[in-house]
Design a protein around this motif. Structure first.
Motif, PDB file in Angstrom:
ATOM      1  N   ALA A   1      -2.778  -9.836  20.075  1.00 41.01           N
ATOM      2  CA  ALA A   1      -2.401 -10.049  18.673  1.00 41.01           C
ATOM      3  C   ALA A   1      -3.626 -10.108  17.764  1.00 41.01           C
ATOM      4  O   ALA A   1      -3.620  -9.541  16.671  1.00 41.01           O
ATOM      5  N   ILE A   2      -4.679 -10.800  18.200  1.00 40.95           N
ATOM      6  CA  ILE A   2      -5.899 -10.889  17.393  1.00 40.95           C
ATOM      7  C   ILE A   2      -6.517  -9.507  17.212  1.00 40.95           C
ATOM      8  O   ILE A   2      -6.964  -9.146  16.114  1.00 40.95           O
ATOM      9  N   ALA A   3      -6.534  -8.722  18.278  1.00 41.20           N
ATOM     10  CA  ALA A   3      -7.101  -7.373  18.193  1.00 41.20           C
ATOM     11  C   ALA A   3      -6.315  -6.513  17.206  1.00 41.20           C
ATOM     12  O   ALA A   3      -6.903  -5.766  16.407  1.00 41.20           O
ATOM     13  N   ILE A   4      -4.988  -6.602  17.228  1.00 39.36           N
ATOM     14  CA  ILE A   4      -4.168  -5.834  16.289  1.00 39.36           C
ATOM     15  C   ILE A   4      -4.411  -6.308  14.860  1.00 39.36           C
ATOM     16  O   ILE A   4      -4.554  -5.508  13.930  1.00 39.36           O
ATOM     17  N   HIS A   5      -4.458  -7.618  14.690  1.00 37.75           N
ATOM     18  CA  HIS A   5      -4.711  -8.203  13.368  1.00 37.75           C
ATOM     19  C   HIS A   5      -6.045  -7.732  12.798  1.00 37.75           C
ATOM     20  O   HIS A   5      -6.131  -7.318  11.629  1.00 37.75           O
ATOM     21  N   GLU A   6      -7.087  -7.770  13.607  1.00 39.80           N
ATOM     22  CA  GLU A   6      -8.418  -7.419  13.135  1.00 39.80           C
ATOM     23  C   GLU A   6      -8.579  -5.908  12.966  1.00 39.80           C
ATOM     24  O   GLU A   6      -9.158  -5.440  11.981  1.00 39.80           O
ATOM     25  N   ALA A   7      -8.091  -5.138  13.917  1.00 40.71           N
ATOM     26  CA  ALA A   7      -8.325  -3.694  13.903  1.00 40.71           C
ATOM     27  C   ALA A   7      -7.475  -2.963  12.874  1.00 40.71           C
ATOM     28  O   ALA A   7      -7.908  -1.960  12.295  1.00 40.71           O
ATOM     29  N   PHE A   8      -6.267  -3.465  12.615  1.00 42.61           N
ATOM     30  CA  PHE A   8      -5.352  -2.764  11.714  1.00 42.61           C
ATOM     31  C   PHE A   8      -5.115  -3.504  10.407  1.00 42.61           C
ATOM     32  O   PHE A   8      -4.373  -3.014   9.548  1.00 42.61           O
ATOM     33  N   GLY A   9      -5.702  -4.699  10.259  1.00 36.94           N
ATOM     34  CA  GLY A   9      -5.455  -5.475   9.050  1.00 36.94           C
ATOM     35  C   GLY A   9      -4.022  -5.967   8.976  1.00 36.94           C
ATOM     36  O   GLY A   9      -3.493  -6.201   7.878  1.00 36.94           O
ATOM     37  N   ALA A  10      -3.365  -6.125  10.132  1.00 37.57           N
ATOM     38  CA  ALA A  10      -1.960  -6.520  10.166  1.00 37.57           C
ATOM     39  C   ALA A  10      -1.812  -8.017   9.924  1.00 37.57           C
ATOM     40  O   ALA A  10      -2.621  -8.820  10.374  1.00 37.57           O
ATOM     41  N   LYS A  11      -0.760  -8.389   9.191  1.00 34.84           N
ATOM     42  CA  LYS A  11      -0.443  -9.806   9.015  1.00 34.84           C
ATOM     43  C   LYS A  11      -0.054 -10.396  10.362  1.00 34.84           C
ATOM     44  O   LYS A  11       0.619  -9.749  11.162  1.00 34.84           O
ATOM     45  N   LEU A  12      -0.481 -11.636  10.607  1.00 39.22           N
ATOM     46  CA  LEU A  12      -0.264 -12.262  11.908  1.00 39.22           C
ATOM     47  C   LEU A  12       0.621 -13.489  11.767  1.00 39.22           C
ATOM     48  O   LEU A  12       0.359 -14.369  10.930  1.00 39.22           O
TER      49      LEU A  12
ATOM     50  N   LEU B   1      -6.760  -0.488  20.864  1.00 38.32           N
ATOM     51  CA  LEU B   1      -6.960   0.729  20.077  1.00 38.32           C
ATOM     52  C   LEU B   1      -6.554   1.972  20.854  1.00 38.32           C
ATOM     53  O   LEU B   1      -6.014   2.933  20.287  1.00 38.32           O
ATOM     54  N   TYR B   2      -6.776   1.946  22.149  1.00 37.70           N
ATOM     55  CA  TYR B   2      -6.388   3.091  22.980  1.00 37.70           C
ATOM     56  C   TYR B   2      -4.867   3.280  22.961  1.00 37.70           C
ATOM     57  O   TYR B   2      -4.374   4.401  22.815  1.00 37.70           O
ATOM     58  N   HIS B   3      -4.134   2.178  23.110  1.00 39.79           N
ATOM     59  CA  HIS B   3      -2.679   2.272  23.176  1.00 39.79           C
ATOM     60  C   HIS B   3      -2.032   2.509  21.814  1.00 39.79           C
ATOM     61  O   HIS B   3      -0.950   3.111  21.740  1.00 39.79           O
ATOM     62  N   LEU B   4      -2.656   2.016  20.761  1.00 39.10           N
ATOM     63  CA  LEU B   4      -2.028   2.087  19.434  1.00 39.10           C
ATOM     64  C   LEU B   4      -2.673   3.116  18.520  1.00 39.10           C
ATOM     65  O   LEU B   4      -2.371   3.131  17.321  1.00 39.10           O
ATOM     66  N   ARG B   5      -3.524   3.962  19.058  1.00 42.52           N
ATOM     67  CA  ARG B   5      -4.206   4.948  18.216  1.00 42.52           C
ATOM     68  C   ARG B   5      -3.179   5.803  17.452  1.00 42.52           C
ATOM     69  O   ARG B   5      -2.158   6.211  18.005  1.00 42.52           O
ATOM     70  N   GLY B   6      -3.469   6.020  16.189  1.00 41.45           N
ATOM     71  CA  GLY B   6      -2.591   6.822  15.358  1.00 41.45           C
ATOM     72  C   GLY B   6      -1.439   6.055  14.744  1.00 41.45           C
ATOM     73  O   GLY B   6      -0.723   6.596  13.893  1.00 41.45           O
ATOM     74  N   ARG B   7      -1.253   4.800  15.162  1.00 40.25           N
ATOM     75  CA  ARG B   7      -0.167   3.992  14.599  1.00 40.25           C
ATOM     76  C   ARG B   7      -0.609   3.344  13.287  1.00 40.25           C
ATOM     77  O   ARG B   7      -1.793   3.108  13.061  1.00 40.25           O
ATOM     78  N   LYS B   8       0.349   3.033  12.458  1.00 38.52           N
ATOM     79  CA  LYS B   8       0.109   2.276  11.227  1.00 38.52           C
ATOM     80  C   LYS B   8       0.809   0.923  11.395  1.00 38.52           C
ATOM     81  O   LYS B   8       2.022   0.825  11.282  1.00 38.52           O
TER      82      LYS B   8
ATOM     83  N   SER C   1       0.835  -1.197   0.000  1.00 38.28           N
ATOM     84  CA  SER C   1       0.000   0.000   0.000  1.00 38.28           C
ATOM     85  C   SER C   1       0.866   1.241   0.000  1.00 38.28           C
ATOM     86  O   SER C   1       1.706   1.426   0.876  1.00 38.28           O
ATOM     87  N   ALA C   2       0.684   2.102  -0.969  1.00 41.04           N
ATOM     88  CA  ALA C   2       1.466   3.323  -1.068  1.00 41.04           C
ATOM     89  C   ALA C   2       1.078   4.315   0.014  1.00 41.04           C
ATOM     90  O   ALA C   2       1.786   5.286   0.261  1.00 41.04           O
ATOM     91  N   GLU C   3      -0.061   4.059   0.703  1.00 39.80           N
ATOM     92  CA  GLU C   3      -0.537   5.002   1.713  1.00 39.80           C
ATOM     93  C   GLU C   3       0.148   4.792   3.062  1.00 39.80           C
ATOM     94  O   GLU C   3       0.051   5.635   3.949  1.00 39.80           O
ATOM     95  N   LEU C   4       0.854   3.642   3.201  1.00 38.81           N
ATOM     96  CA  LEU C   4       1.514   3.379   4.469  1.00 38.81           C
ATOM     97  C   LEU C   4       2.701   4.320   4.635  1.00 38.81           C
ATOM     98  O   LEU C   4       3.555   4.419   3.765  1.00 38.81           O
ATOM     99  N   ASP C   5       2.746   5.006   5.756  1.00 40.05           N
ATOM    100  CA  ASP C   5       3.826   5.933   6.053  1.00 40.05           C
ATOM    101  C   ASP C   5       4.582   5.410   7.269  1.00 40.05           C
ATOM    102  O   ASP C   5       4.078   5.462   8.379  1.00 40.05           O
ATOM    103  N   ALA C   6       5.811   4.912   7.049  1.00 37.96           N
ATOM    104  CA  ALA C   6       6.620   4.328   8.120  1.00 37.96           C
ATOM    105  C   ALA C   6       5.819   3.316   8.927  1.00 37.96           C
ATOM    106  O   ALA C   6       5.595   3.487  10.126  1.00 37.96           O
ATOM    107  N   PRO C   7       5.365   2.229   8.303  1.00 38.42           N
ATOM    108  CA  PRO C   7       4.575   1.231   9.029  1.00 38.42           C
ATOM    109  C   PRO C   7       5.386   0.568  10.133  1.00 38.42           C
ATOM    110  O   PRO C   7       6.607   0.428  10.043  1.00 38.42           O
ATOM    111  N   ILE C   8       4.679   0.146  11.173  1.00 39.90           N
ATOM    112  CA  ILE C   8       5.298  -0.440  12.362  1.00 39.90           C
ATOM    113  C   ILE C   8       5.037  -1.948  12.397  1.00 39.90           C
ATOM    114  O   ILE C   8       3.959  -2.416  12.045  1.00 39.90           O
ATOM    115  N   ASP C   9       6.055  -2.694  12.826  1.00 38.02           N
ATOM    116  CA  ASP C   9       5.917  -4.132  13.047  1.00 38.02           C
ATOM    117  C   ASP C   9       5.899  -4.382  14.551  1.00 38.02           C
ATOM    118  O   ASP C   9       6.733  -3.863  15.288  1.00 38.02           O
ATOM    119  N   VAL C  10       4.928  -5.173  15.001  1.00 46.07           N
ATOM    120  CA  VAL C  10       4.708  -5.401  16.430  1.00 46.07           C
ATOM    121  C   VAL C  10       5.175  -6.801  16.816  1.00 46.07           C
ATOM    122  O   VAL C  10       4.931  -7.770  16.089  1.00 46.07           O
TER     123      VAL C  10
END
Length: 306
Positions: A126-137, A102-109, A30-39
């Motif tokens: 991990a499930i919450a991050i995967h579902e809420a941000f569409g992150a690969k798990l 979501l409270y702790h990671l708000r504003g993160r990509k 995705s070209a819209e990702l700006d400095a994406p974070i890996d958790v």
């Protein structure tokens, strides 16, 4: 055979790091990702005082934009990740777990999440991050807390594993047990020693042999194993140098017991120095566990100890 194992292990490490790059698991960049974070989600602090911490640091060495999330504090030291936070899910409903993340990671990509489960907390986060941000798990099981020890409920473990696009285990026994129970493929990514530190010729110091000096390597998982070892060593005439963490949040290593058993704590050494020191000893004692039905840490002893 050893060379093939090392090559396969290198390939799996590369696959894990590939998941941390855009496009892993078949996802389109995705070209819209700006400095994406890996958790990276773990039970407690990531440091060199325990095996999980050392392995995590080795795998992700040199990676940037890493957010380390832990469920609790046990060691008083965190030295991994560009950022780190503690997120506890104890006593929370599923909805509250999502809200907490979501409270702790708000504003993160968030691009990806690698979870090393030991309690239900790590799976829920991990499930919450995967579902809420569409992150690969990615699920990386290092110690069993579901098959021999029912610390993580089956339904939650199945959900977690089914949502993961890569499932790893550190030991063949661990991989086989989870594949059999859940019918999902796992890959083996063991905690191997870097090849450069492995001696290809025997090198034993005769001075240590004649002095009846040996090494104790690693950490203890339960009090009874430590107590039993001390009892066995008392009166043996051997001096034992202990290379490992001799300060545990859960276990006691009384100075008088260590002295009576001839055990001298040497602390945790850098891997290069440790490899050099171990060449001096005729044998090494490695703490393990027992396979007794109701024995302490039975799951770890059966599936993930050397």
């Amino acid at each position: 055979m050893d060379e093939l194992v090392l090559l396969r292990n290198a390939g799996l490490r590369a696959r894990l790091l590939e998941l941390l790059a855009p496009g892993g698991c078949g996802a389109a960049p995705s070209a819209e990702l700006d400095a994406p974070i890996d958790v990276v989600v773990t039970l407690n602090e990531v440091n060199n005082r325990h095996g999980t911490g050392s392995l995590v640091k080795r795998i992700f060495r040199g990676r940037k934009n890493i957010l380390s999330i832990r469920s609790r504090d046990d060691w008083g030291e965190q030295d991994f990740g560009d950022w780190n936070i503690r997120i506890s899910q104890q006593g929370r409903s599923r909805q509250e777990c999502f809200r907490n993340v979501l409270y702790h990671l708000r504003g993160r990509k968030i691009r990806s999440v690698v979870s090393i489960p030991f309690m239900a907390d790590e799976l829920l986060t991990a499930i919450a991050i995967h579902e809420a941000f569409g992150a690969k798990l990615c699920a990386y099981v290092m110690d069993d807390q579901n098959i021999t020890v029912p610390a993580i409920p089956d339904n939650l473990m199945r959900e977690f594993l089914e949502k993961a696009c890569l499932r790893l285990a550190t030991h063949p026994e661990l991989r086989a047990a989870y594949e059999q129970k859940y019918g999902l493929p796992f890959y083996l990514l063991p905690a191997v020693v870097p090849a450069a530190l492995v001696a290809d010729q025997p090198a034993i110091s005769q001075s240590h042999v004649t002095a009846r000096r040996a090494a104790l390597l690693g950490s203890f998982w339960d009090q009874s194993w430590f107590d039993g070892l001390c009892l066995a060593l008392e009166g043996s005439g051997f001096a034992i140098d202990w290379f490992g963490n001799n300060r545990s949040p859960w276990l006691r290593f009384p100075a008088e017991r260590l002295k009576a058993a001839g055990i001298s704590p040497q602390g945790i050494l850098p891997e290069e120095r440790l490899a050099h020191e171990l060449k001096k000893y005729p044998f090494v004692i490695v703490p393990a566990g027992t396979l007794q039905e109701n024995g302490p840490s039975r799951g770890i002893a059966a599936l993930s100890l050397p």
